[in-house]
Design a protein around this motif. Sequence first.
Motif, PDB file in Angstrom:
ATOM      1  N   ALA A 133       0.854  -1.198   0.000  1.00  0.00           N
ATOM      2  CA  ALA A 133       0.000   0.000   0.000  1.00  0.00           C
ATOM      3  C   ALA A 133       0.885   1.242   0.000  1.00  0.00           C
ATOM      4  O   ALA A 133       1.885   1.315   0.699  1.00  0.00           O
ATOM      5  N   GLY A 134       0.510   2.212  -0.781  1.00  0.00           N
ATOM      6  CA  GLY A 134       1.297   3.435  -0.885  1.00  0.00           C
ATOM      7  C   GLY A 134       0.923   4.454   0.168  1.00  0.00           C
ATOM      8  O   GLY A 134      -0.032   4.274   0.929  1.00  0.00           O
ATOM      9  N   PRO A 135       1.671   5.554   0.231  1.00  0.00           N
ATOM     10  CA  PRO A 135       1.390   6.596   1.218  1.00  0.00           C
ATOM     11  C   PRO A 135       0.021   7.241   1.025  1.00  0.00           C
ATOM     12  O   PRO A 135      -0.599   7.666   1.986  1.00  0.00           O
ATOM     13  N   ALA A 136      -0.466   7.299  -0.208  1.00  0.00           N
ATOM     14  CA  ALA A 136      -1.785   7.898  -0.451  1.00  0.00           C
ATOM     15  C   ALA A 136      -2.886   7.091   0.235  1.00  0.00           C
ATOM     16  O   ALA A 136      -3.826   7.659   0.798  1.00  0.00           O
ATOM     17  N   ILE A 137      -2.761   5.777   0.197  1.00  0.00           N
ATOM     18  CA  ILE A 137      -3.756   4.927   0.853  1.00  0.00           C
ATOM     19  C   ILE A 137      -3.672   5.088   2.360  1.00  0.00           C
ATOM     20  O   ILE A 137      -4.692   5.167   3.048  1.00  0.00           O
ATOM     21  N   VAL A 138      -2.462   5.154   2.897  1.00  0.00           N
ATOM     22  CA  VAL A 138      -2.289   5.325   4.336  1.00  0.00           C
ATOM     23  C   VAL A 138      -2.858   6.664   4.799  1.00  0.00           C
ATOM     24  O   VAL A 138      -3.563   6.741   5.809  1.00  0.00           O
ATOM     25  N   VAL A 139      -2.597   7.719   4.054  1.00  0.00           N
ATOM     26  CA  VAL A 139      -3.115   9.046   4.404  1.00  0.00           C
ATOM     27  C   VAL A 139      -4.635   9.064   4.323  1.00  0.00           C
ATOM     28  O   VAL A 139      -5.314   9.608   5.198  1.00  0.00           O
ATOM     29  N   THR A 140      -5.200   8.457   3.289  1.00  0.00           N
ATOM     30  CA  THR A 140      -6.649   8.420   3.136  1.00  0.00           C
ATOM     31  C   THR A 140      -7.309   7.652   4.272  1.00  0.00           C
ATOM     32  O   THR A 140      -8.300   8.113   4.861  1.00  0.00           O
ATOM     33  N   LEU A 141      -6.775   6.481   4.596  1.00  0.00           N
ATOM     34  CA  LEU A 141      -7.339   5.701   5.697  1.00  0.00           C
ATOM     35  C   LEU A 141      -7.164   6.416   7.036  1.00  0.00           C
ATOM     36  O   LEU A 141      -8.045   6.369   7.894  1.00  0.00           O
ATOM     37  N   SER A 142      -6.038   7.095   7.224  1.00  0.00           N
ATOM     38  CA  SER A 142      -5.822   7.862   8.455  1.00  0.00           C
ATOM     39  C   SER A 142      -6.854   8.972   8.582  1.00  0.00           C
ATOM     40  O   SER A 142      -7.397   9.207   9.668  1.00  0.00           O
ATOM     41  N   ALA A 143      -7.129   9.655   7.479  1.00  0.00           N
ATOM     42  CA  ALA A 143      -8.132  10.730   7.505  1.00  0.00           C
ATOM     43  C   ALA A 143      -9.519  10.174   7.787  1.00  0.00           C
ATOM     44  O   ALA A 143     -10.297  10.781   8.538  1.00  0.00           O
ATOM     45  N   LEU A 144      -9.849   9.022   7.220  1.00  0.00           N
ATOM     46  CA  LEU A 144     -11.153   8.416   7.479  1.00  0.00           C
ATOM     47  C   LEU A 144     -11.318   8.052   8.944  1.00  0.00           C
ATOM     48  O   LEU A 144     -12.376   8.290   9.547  1.00  0.00           O
TER      49      LEU A 144
END
Length: 140
Positions: A37-48
Amino acid sequence: MATSGARARSSRLGGLGQWWGVIAAALLIAAWINKAAGPAIVVTLSALVLVWCFFQAPVTCAAPVRGRTDGCRNNATGLLMGCHIRQHRWQKLKMLILRRQVREFCSGLFSDGKATLVTLAAIGSFLSGLVAFIPGVAVN
């Protein structure tokens, strides 16, 4: 007979509608473990997860109430929102703005087990989102 919005949502999803943040948190942990998983997925899930903790996680209201030292004991949705009483919602948001009451709001974040768990999840997801931007530490 008309059904209320909350009842209709819970019957559609079988009562799991308010727990989508836990699923997002599990996916966030899986994204950190699985390096694909890339950083974009991690950031998106963190925001959710952060949005869920602030606005939809099931916690107690704890808005200041006359005659009670521990505040309102009604169920609320999210750390920033109050219970079904409109005045309690305004009181919780006003606690963040007024300098005198920020300490009281922060102490309410760790008032009971549910609030502590949701607060720690919010802090963890915020830090996870920040760390995802740091090169070398983030997921590749």
